[in-house]
Design a protein around this motif. Sequence first.
Motif, PDB file in Angstrom:
ATOM      1  N   TRP A 161     -47.874   4.305  14.779  1.00  0.00           N
ATOM      2  CA  TRP A 161     -46.739   3.697  15.471  1.00  0.00           C
ATOM      3  C   TRP A 161     -46.968   2.210  15.735  1.00  0.00           C
ATOM      4  O   TRP A 161     -46.003   1.445  15.885  1.00  0.00           O
ATOM      5  CB  TRP A 161     -46.481   4.415  16.790  1.00  0.00           C
ATOM      6  CG  TRP A 161     -45.666   5.661  16.627  1.00  0.00           C
ATOM      7  CD1 TRP A 161     -46.098   6.950  16.700  1.00  0.00           C
ATOM      8  CD2 TRP A 161     -44.260   5.733  16.354  1.00  0.00           C
ATOM      9  NE1 TRP A 161     -45.061   7.823  16.476  1.00  0.00           N
ATOM     10  CE2 TRP A 161     -43.910   7.105  16.267  1.00  0.00           C
ATOM     11  CE3 TRP A 161     -43.265   4.778  16.166  1.00  0.00           C
ATOM     12  CZ2 TRP A 161     -42.624   7.531  15.999  1.00  0.00           C
ATOM     13  CZ3 TRP A 161     -41.972   5.206  15.904  1.00  0.00           C
ATOM     14  CH2 TRP A 161     -41.663   6.571  15.828  1.00  0.00           C
ATOM     15  N   LEU A 162     -48.218   1.787  15.797  1.00  0.00           N
ATOM     16  CA  LEU A 162     -48.513   0.374  16.028  1.00  0.00           C
ATOM     17  C   LEU A 162     -48.631  -0.410  14.724  1.00  0.00           C
ATOM     18  O   LEU A 162     -48.174  -1.556  14.634  1.00  0.00           O
ATOM     19  CB  LEU A 162     -49.818   0.240  16.828  1.00  0.00           C
ATOM     20  CG  LEU A 162     -49.771   0.753  18.277  1.00  0.00           C
ATOM     21  CD1 LEU A 162     -51.165   0.770  18.870  1.00  0.00           C
ATOM     22  CD2 LEU A 162     -48.841  -0.114  19.123  1.00  0.00           C
ATOM     23  N   ILE A 163     -49.242   0.203  13.713  1.00  0.00           N
ATOM     24  CA  ILE A 163     -49.522  -0.528  12.475  1.00  0.00           C
ATOM     25  C   ILE A 163     -48.295  -0.587  11.565  1.00  0.00           C
ATOM     26  O   ILE A 163     -48.072  -1.600  10.891  1.00  0.00           O
ATOM     27  CB  ILE A 163     -50.722   0.116  11.748  1.00  0.00           C
ATOM     28  CG1 ILE A 163     -51.994  -0.121  12.571  1.00  0.00           C
ATOM     29  CG2 ILE A 163     -50.891  -0.470  10.355  1.00  0.00           C
ATOM     30  CD1 ILE A 163     -53.230   0.524  11.990  1.00  0.00           C
ATOM     31  N   SER A 183     -53.564  14.258  14.608  1.00  0.00           N
ATOM     32  CA  SER A 183     -54.435  13.438  15.444  1.00  0.00           C
ATOM     33  C   SER A 183     -53.595  12.493  16.289  1.00  0.00           C
ATOM     34  O   SER A 183     -52.763  11.737  15.771  1.00  0.00           O
ATOM     35  CB  SER A 183     -55.410  12.651  14.566  1.00  0.00           C
ATOM     36  OG  SER A 183     -56.062  11.656  15.317  1.00  0.00           O
ATOM     37  N   LEU A 184     -53.813  12.522  17.609  1.00  0.00           N
ATOM     38  CA  LEU A 184     -53.094  11.614  18.501  1.00  0.00           C
ATOM     39  C   LEU A 184     -53.475  10.172  18.210  1.00  0.00           C
ATOM     40  O   LEU A 184     -52.618   9.276  18.224  1.00  0.00           O
ATOM     41  CB  LEU A 184     -53.417  11.978  19.960  1.00  0.00           C
ATOM     42  CG  LEU A 184     -52.774  11.092  21.035  1.00  0.00           C
ATOM     43  CD1 LEU A 184     -51.262  11.127  20.926  1.00  0.00           C
ATOM     44  CD2 LEU A 184     -53.223  11.530  22.420  1.00  0.00           C
ATOM     45  N   GLN A 185     -54.755   9.928  17.940  1.00  0.00           N
ATOM     46  CA  GLN A 185     -55.199   8.570  17.632  1.00  0.00           C
ATOM     47  C   GLN A 185     -54.521   8.060  16.363  1.00  0.00           C
ATOM     48  O   GLN A 185     -54.077   6.907  16.305  1.00  0.00           O
ATOM     49  CB  GLN A 185     -56.722   8.544  17.466  1.00  0.00           C
ATOM     50  CG  GLN A 185     -57.280   7.150  17.202  1.00  0.00           C
ATOM     51  CD  GLN A 185     -58.797   7.128  17.259  1.00  0.00           C
ATOM     52  OE1 GLN A 185     -59.428   8.118  17.596  1.00  0.00           O
ATOM     53  NE2 GLN A 185     -59.388   6.012  16.931  1.00  0.00           N
ATOM     54  N   PHE A 186     -54.427   8.917  15.352  1.00  0.00           N
ATOM     55  CA  PHE A 186     -53.768   8.512  14.105  1.00  0.00           C
ATOM     56  C   PHE A 186     -52.288   8.211  14.348  1.00  0.00           C
ATOM     57  O   PHE A 186     -51.746   7.235  13.817  1.00  0.00           O
ATOM     58  CB  PHE A 186     -53.916   9.627  13.068  1.00  0.00           C
ATOM     59  CG  PHE A 186     -53.195   9.353  11.777  1.00  0.00           C
ATOM     60  CD1 PHE A 186     -53.754   8.530  10.816  1.00  0.00           C
ATOM     61  CD2 PHE A 186     -51.949   9.911  11.539  1.00  0.00           C
ATOM     62  CE1 PHE A 186     -53.080   8.268   9.631  1.00  0.00           C
ATOM     63  CE2 PHE A 186     -51.271   9.657  10.361  1.00  0.00           C
ATOM     64  CZ  PHE A 186     -51.842   8.836   9.399  1.00  0.00           C
ATOM     65  N   ARG A 187     -51.635   9.042  15.157  1.00  0.00           N
ATOM     66  CA  ARG A 187     -50.210   8.812  15.419  1.00  0.00           C
ATOM     67  C   ARG A 187     -49.986   7.501  16.168  1.00  0.00           C
ATOM     68  O   ARG A 187     -49.062   6.740  15.854  1.00  0.00           O
ATOM     69  CB  ARG A 187     -49.647   9.979  16.233  1.00  0.00           C
ATOM     70  CG  ARG A 187     -49.547  11.282  15.448  1.00  0.00           C
ATOM     71  CD  ARG A 187     -48.888  12.368  16.279  1.00  0.00           C
ATOM     72  NE  ARG A 187     -48.755  13.612  15.541  1.00  0.00           N
ATOM     73  CZ  ARG A 187     -48.164  14.697  16.011  1.00  0.00           C
ATOM     74  NH1 ARG A 187     -47.645  14.681  17.235  1.00  0.00           N
ATOM     75  NH2 ARG A 187     -48.087  15.790  15.285  1.00  0.00           N
TER      76      ARG A 187
END
Length: 453
Positions: free
Chosen positions: A12-14, A4-8
Motif C-alpha cells: 500500500w505504501l510502495i 503477510s500484514l507487513q507485505f500488505r
Amino acid sequence: MLKSLQFRLLAWLIVPLLFMSFAHFATSYHDIQKNTQKIFDKLLITLAISISEHAISSDGDLLTEDVLEVIKNTTNDELYYKVIGPDNAFIMGYEDIPAPIDEFNILASNVKFYDATFLDRPVRVTAVKTLINNDTYQGWMTTYVAQTLLDREEYMQAFLIDDLYRIAILIIITSVLLSIGVSLALRPLKKVQQSVHNRSPADLQPIKHENLPKEIAGLVAELNGLLERLTAHLAFTKRFVENAAHQLRTPVTALLPQTELALRNAKSDRERIAFDKISKSATKIARLTNQLLNLTYAESISIGQYDFPPIDLADVAKETCYIITDAYPNANITQDIQPAPTFAIAMLIEEVIKNLLGNAIKHAGENVQIILKTEQRDGCAVLSVTDNGKGIPDEFKAKVTERFFRLKSDAKGSGLGLAIVAEIITSHQGKLTITTPSNGQGTCVECIFPNKQ
C-alpha cells in the motif's frame, strides 16, 4: 506472501510511490523533450542567421571555410541549408530542402520550425526570413536550415537515463526506509506473537501488554479476556472431573475389601466366579478413578506455576519397579538405574513409570523382556522403558498419547495411560518420544526432563 500484514502495508505504501514515480517520469519526459527542442531550435536559428548574413555579404557565394568550421563544430548531425532570394530565386545550398506546407505570416513571426523528411531521413527545419536592401537584393530573403535528429535523441536520452537513475535510487532508498519503518512498527506485534509461541500449550496466564501501541494493546486485551474465560471453563471442567472421581473412589474403595471378603467366604464356584468378576471390575474402576485424578492433577500443574522439588529419577524408578514386580511377579523387568537428578513431583513420576511398565506388561505380548532405565544425558534426566514385544506401528505413534485411544477396539485398558504420561511430561516442561529400538523389535518410550527449574 499475500497474507503477510507487513507485505500488505509495504504494498500500500510502495505502489503509490511507483505510480507517482511513473507520473514524474512521464512529466519529465515531456519537459525534457520540450526543452531539448528549444535548445536545438535556437541553435538552428543561430546557424540560419549566420548563413543568411554570409549570403548577404558575399552576394550568394558558397560558405567560407570559417563558416563551415563553425557549423561542423556546432553539432554532430548532418546540416543542410538553402537560401531563397526576395523573388523566390534559389541563391545557394540544397535546393530540394522542403518548404513548410503552410507559409508563415511575416507579420506574426519571421521564424518558423517544422518537421520534414530530406534524403529519406527525418529532419528538423527552421526557416528564417530576413529583410535585406542592398545593391543585389531588395526584399525578404528566406534561409532554411535542416538538421538530422541524432544529437537531439542522444541529448534527450542522456537526460532521461539520468532521470531514471535518480528515480530508481529514490524508489530503492524509500522502499528500504519504508520496509524498516513497517518492520519497526510491527515489532510489538511480533513480540506478542513470540511470547505466545514460546508458551507451553497449558500456559493460560494473561499476556503482558504494557508499552504496546493502543491498536495492539486492544487486541492483547481481548486475547487476555478470552484466556480468562478459557481458564475459568477449564477450571470448572477439572473440578467436575475431580469431584466425580472423588465421589467414585469413595464407594469403590469401600467395595474392594467387601468383594475380597465375599470372595474368600464364597460357598460355591458360582458365587466365587461372580465375586471374582465384581472384584476385577471394582479394581478396574478404582484404577480408572485414580488415573482421572492424576490426569486432573497434572493438568492443574500445567496451567499453574509450580516450583518442583529436587528428586532423583533413580530412586523413584527403584521404588516403583518394586511395586510393579509385586503386582506382576512373572514380569521380566531388567533395571539399568543410574543417577538422574531433576526437579519433579515424585508421585507423578511414579504414575509415569507405572503406566509405562503396565503397558509393556499388558500389551507387548507374552514372555516380553522389559528394560527400565534412568540416566543423565546432555544435561537432562532421562527415564526410558524399552520392550521387545509387538511394537507400535509408525502411523499410530503420534496418536497413542491421545485420550482413550487404543490400537484395538477390544484391547484391555482405558486408553488413558500414555495420555497421562504425556500430560505429566508436559507439565514438567519435558519431552516424550516413542520410537522403535535399533533392532527393529518392540517399543522404546523415553521421557526427558530438564535438570533445572
